[in-house]
Write a protein that holds these residues in place. Sequence first.
Motif, PDB file in Angstrom:
ATOM      1  N   ALA A  93     -39.413  -8.339  48.733  1.00  0.00           N
ATOM      2  CA  ALA A  93     -39.423  -7.984  47.310  1.00  0.00           C
ATOM      3  C   ALA A  93     -40.502  -8.821  46.619  1.00  0.00           C
ATOM      4  N   ASN A  94     -41.757  -8.433  46.838  1.00  0.00           N
ATOM      5  CA  ASN A  94     -42.907  -9.240  46.435  1.00  0.00           C
ATOM      6  C   ASN A  94     -43.633  -8.558  45.279  1.00  0.00           C
ATOM      7  N   LEU A  95     -43.360  -9.014  44.061  1.00  0.00           N
ATOM      8  CA  LEU A  95     -43.971  -8.404  42.882  1.00  0.00           C
ATOM      9  C   LEU A  95     -45.484  -8.589  42.848  1.00  0.00           C
ATOM     10  N   PHE A  96     -45.988  -9.642  43.503  1.00  0.00           N
ATOM     11  CA  PHE A  96     -47.438  -9.870  43.519  1.00  0.00           C
ATOM     12  C   PHE A  96     -48.155  -8.743  44.255  1.00  0.00           C
ATOM     13  N   ASP A  97     -47.489  -8.141  45.236  1.00  0.00           N
ATOM     14  CA  ASP A  97     -48.081  -7.037  45.992  1.00  0.00           C
ATOM     15  C   ASP A  97     -47.700  -5.664  45.449  1.00  0.00           C
ATOM     16  N   LYS A  98     -47.075  -5.630  44.288  1.00  0.00           N
ATOM     17  CA  LYS A  98     -46.689  -4.352  43.676  1.00  0.00           C
ATOM     18  C   LYS A  98     -47.931  -3.519  43.389  1.00  0.00           C
ATOM     19  N   PRO A  99     -47.928  -2.244  43.771  1.00  0.00           N
ATOM     20  CA  PRO A  99     -49.061  -1.378  43.415  1.00  0.00           C
ATOM     21  C   PRO A  99     -49.300  -1.382  41.905  1.00  0.00           C
TER      22      PRO A  99
ATOM     23  N   ASP B 156     -50.178   0.842  39.925  1.00  0.00           N
ATOM     24  CA  ASP B 156     -49.725   2.012  39.171  1.00  0.00           C
ATOM     25  C   ASP B 156     -48.207   2.113  39.063  1.00  0.00           C
ATOM     26  N   GLN B 157     -47.493   1.083  39.543  1.00  0.00           N
ATOM     27  CA  GLN B 157     -46.039   1.082  39.450  1.00  0.00           C
ATOM     28  C   GLN B 157     -45.566   0.037  38.448  1.00  0.00           C
ATOM     29  N   THR B 158     -44.534   0.384  37.682  1.00  0.00           N
ATOM     30  CA  THR B 158     -43.866  -0.616  36.858  1.00  0.00           C
ATOM     31  C   THR B 158     -42.932  -1.443  37.744  1.00  0.00           C
ATOM     32  N   GLU B 159     -42.397  -2.521  37.201  1.00  0.00           N
ATOM     33  CA  GLU B 159     -41.445  -3.328  37.960  1.00  0.00           C
ATOM     34  C   GLU B 159     -40.231  -2.492  38.354  1.00  0.00           C
ATOM     35  N   ALA B 160     -39.752  -1.660  37.437  1.00  0.00           N
ATOM     36  CA  ALA B 160     -38.588  -0.809  37.725  1.00  0.00           C
ATOM     37  C   ALA B 160     -38.910   0.197  38.823  1.00  0.00           C
ATOM     38  N   GLN B 161     -40.107   0.774  38.787  1.00  0.00           N
ATOM     39  CA  GLN B 161     -40.504   1.732  39.820  1.00  0.00           C
ATOM     40  C   GLN B 161     -40.647   1.055  41.183  1.00  0.00           C
ATOM     41  N   PHE B 162     -41.156  -0.167  41.171  1.00  0.00           N
ATOM     42  CA  PHE B 162     -41.280  -0.916  42.420  1.00  0.00           C
ATOM     43  C   PHE B 162     -39.907  -1.209  43.004  1.00  0.00           C
ATOM     44  N   CYS B 163     -38.961  -1.543  42.132  1.00  0.00           N
ATOM     45  CA  CYS B 163     -37.579  -1.761  42.582  1.00  0.00           C
ATOM     46  C   CYS B 163     -37.019  -0.476  43.188  1.00  0.00           C
ATOM     47  N   ASP B 164     -37.265   0.661  42.527  1.00  0.00           N
ATOM     48  CA  ASP B 164     -36.831   1.951  43.071  1.00  0.00           C
ATOM     49  C   ASP B 164     -37.401   2.157  44.471  1.00  0.00           C
ATOM     50  N   HIS B 165     -38.682   1.852  44.635  1.00  0.00           N
ATOM     51  CA  HIS B 165     -39.351   2.021  45.926  1.00  0.00           C
ATOM     52  C   HIS B 165     -38.680   1.177  47.011  1.00  0.00           C
TER      53      HIS B 165
ATOM     54  N   GLY C  65     -42.817 -17.622  50.227  1.00  0.00           N
ATOM     55  CA  GLY C  65     -43.737 -17.615  49.097  1.00  0.00           C
ATOM     56  C   GLY C  65     -43.128 -17.675  47.725  1.00  0.00           C
ATOM     57  N   VAL C  66     -41.872 -18.150  47.589  1.00  0.00           N
ATOM     58  CA  VAL C  66     -41.183 -18.171  46.287  1.00  0.00           C
ATOM     59  C   VAL C  66     -41.334 -16.784  45.644  1.00  0.00           C
ATOM     60  N   LEU C  67     -40.839 -15.783  46.338  1.00  0.00           N
ATOM     61  CA  LEU C  67     -40.947 -14.404  45.888  1.00  0.00           C
ATOM     62  C   LEU C  67     -39.703 -14.029  45.085  1.00  0.00           C
ATOM     63  N   VAL C  68     -39.901 -13.731  43.810  1.00  0.00           N
ATOM     64  CA  VAL C  68     -38.812 -13.356  42.910  1.00  0.00           C
ATOM     65  C   VAL C  68     -38.738 -11.841  42.872  1.00  0.00           C
ATOM     66  N   ALA C  69     -37.572 -11.294  43.176  1.00  0.00           N
ATOM     67  CA  ALA C  69     -37.408  -9.837  43.276  1.00  0.00           C
ATOM     68  C   ALA C  69     -37.472  -9.177  41.899  1.00  0.00           C
ATOM     69  N   PRO C  70     -37.773  -7.878  41.856  1.00  0.00           N
ATOM     70  CA  PRO C  70     -37.701  -7.146  40.585  1.00  0.00           C
ATOM     71  C   PRO C  70     -36.293  -7.193  40.003  1.00  0.00           C
ATOM     72  N   LYS C  71     -36.212  -7.087  38.710  1.00  0.00           N
ATOM     73  CA  LYS C  71     -34.919  -7.138  38.025  1.00  0.00           C
ATOM     74  C   LYS C  71     -33.993  -6.055  38.566  1.00  0.00           C
ATOM     75  N   GLY C  72     -32.777  -6.450  38.909  1.00  0.00           N
ATOM     76  CA  GLY C  72     -31.772  -5.515  39.389  1.00  0.00           C
ATOM     77  C   GLY C  72     -31.802  -5.246  40.876  1.00  0.00           C
ATOM     78  N   TYR C  73     -32.788  -5.802  41.579  1.00  0.00           N
ATOM     79  CA  TYR C  73     -32.960  -5.513  43.012  1.00  0.00           C
ATOM     80  C   TYR C  73     -31.723  -5.883  43.827  1.00  0.00           C
ATOM     81  N   HIS C  74     -31.247  -7.111  43.714  1.00  0.00           N
ATOM     82  CA  HIS C  74     -30.137  -7.563  44.554  1.00  0.00           C
ATOM     83  C   HIS C  74     -28.857  -6.781  44.268  1.00  0.00           C
ATOM     84  N   LYS C  75     -28.594  -6.503  43.006  1.00  0.00           N
ATOM     85  CA  LYS C  75     -27.383  -5.755  42.650  1.00  0.00           C
ATOM     86  C   LYS C  75     -27.425  -4.357  43.259  1.00  0.00           C
TER      87      LYS C  75
END
Length: 457
Positions: free
Chosen positions: A186-192, A194-203, A233-243
């Motif tokens: 769950a690496n937000l730094f590598d998020k495409p 063209d995706q929002t954080e929510a879309q990346f979480c969906d992916h 890498g101290v990777l913080v997941a997108p909001k709501g990912y773990h739930k």
Amino acid sequence: MTISNARSAWEKDRDHLIHPYADFSTFSEEGSQVIASAKGMYVTDTDGRQLLDGIAGLWCVNIGHGREDMAEAISRQVLDMQYYNPFGHSTNVPAAELGAWLAEHAPGDLNHVFYSCGGSTANEAAVRIVHYYNTLRGKHTKKKIISRKDAYHGATYLAANLTGIHATKTSFDRIGEDIVRYVSAANLFDKPEDQTEAQFCDHLVREFEAAIDNIGAGNIGAFIAEPVMGAGGVLVAPKGYHKRMKAVCAAHDILYIADEVVTGFGRLGEWFASERVFDYTPDIIVCAKGITSGYIPLGATLISDEIHDVIAKPQAEGGVFSMGLTYWGHPVACAAALKNVEILETEGMLENARHRGDDLLNKAQRLLECPRVADVRGQGLMMAVDLMADPDTRTPFDPGQKAGQKVFSKCIERGLIVRPVGDRLVLSPPLIVTSAQCDTIVSTLEEALQELDREMA
């Protein structure tokens, strides 16, 4: 320590010790940095150089170094009883007291504790219990574990295979896909872009669901994840990912193992981060490191009532739960843990971690102005700084340049310890860190990074 004693320790270490993650290309020449003493936020090497410990030993010295009250608690327990056989129906007072404390403070119904000697062995115990649990339920194929790329879960045989940092496995044998599979970090730094954080979480959730469909839910025993990925890498997941990942697990009868070896005991400002920070309740929590602040080795695997109810039923006359360790529930380690949580609570260190974590990350944003810094991120008292040759084009350094190691050395020269993981710098100071020390950490890093840029230019 005299110069001759320091030299002797350096030579004995070089000649006889095999260090975790030793670089054998340079070790015989460079040897090790020998630390002679430690107090509070600082360690002192055999040259008398005092260094601010920006990594809390190894994510673990939460209450700081060299506390006399910890030494006294450990000493008292040694004199009362340093050890007794824990097998069968034998226990000791500190182990029982700590078990009750863990059950009270863990989320949900995680009321049962299996002790071990550290994070790796606690993760081994978790997987073995998952397998045993499913066998007893008659679900003999539910044995595969889904982990994540760039995850770190330990260095013992199975735990090393749960680990998704594949550079750690070069030339080592692997268990293979019969036990462990991986999904994306769950690496937000590598998020495409063209995706929002929510879309990346969906992916990420869809990828997990697709992996379950591919493997078959009837073949999967558990999913294991760190609330915040540490060594990866101290990777913080997108909001709501773990739930959401927990909900997917529950829908497919897959247990969720939260590896809180790093995040537990205050590093994210809570005793356990899963529920209070990320709003989900795992089926199993694995903890170590901060449970004793590194004063004595100890690990613990916490399991839910539902799992315990299954594994606690006698399977046959004379049948026993046949897994254990000589140092299970070691009384001295458990006494240290009880004193450690008392100190963390009475001195308000969890609250300090919340405030200082925000403080450190906010101050560190100015490091993004350094030409070689690609990203600064973190949560609580966990932070990472990514280095690249050209952040604008995402061009990494050539590995031979050892940029991270160079910054580490420059920080040491300036009196600060950071942890280089490739070309990433990791920080995780003790929970006693002050605002002024956060300033020192950031300004020292800034100077070291500016010097690196001048050299690279």
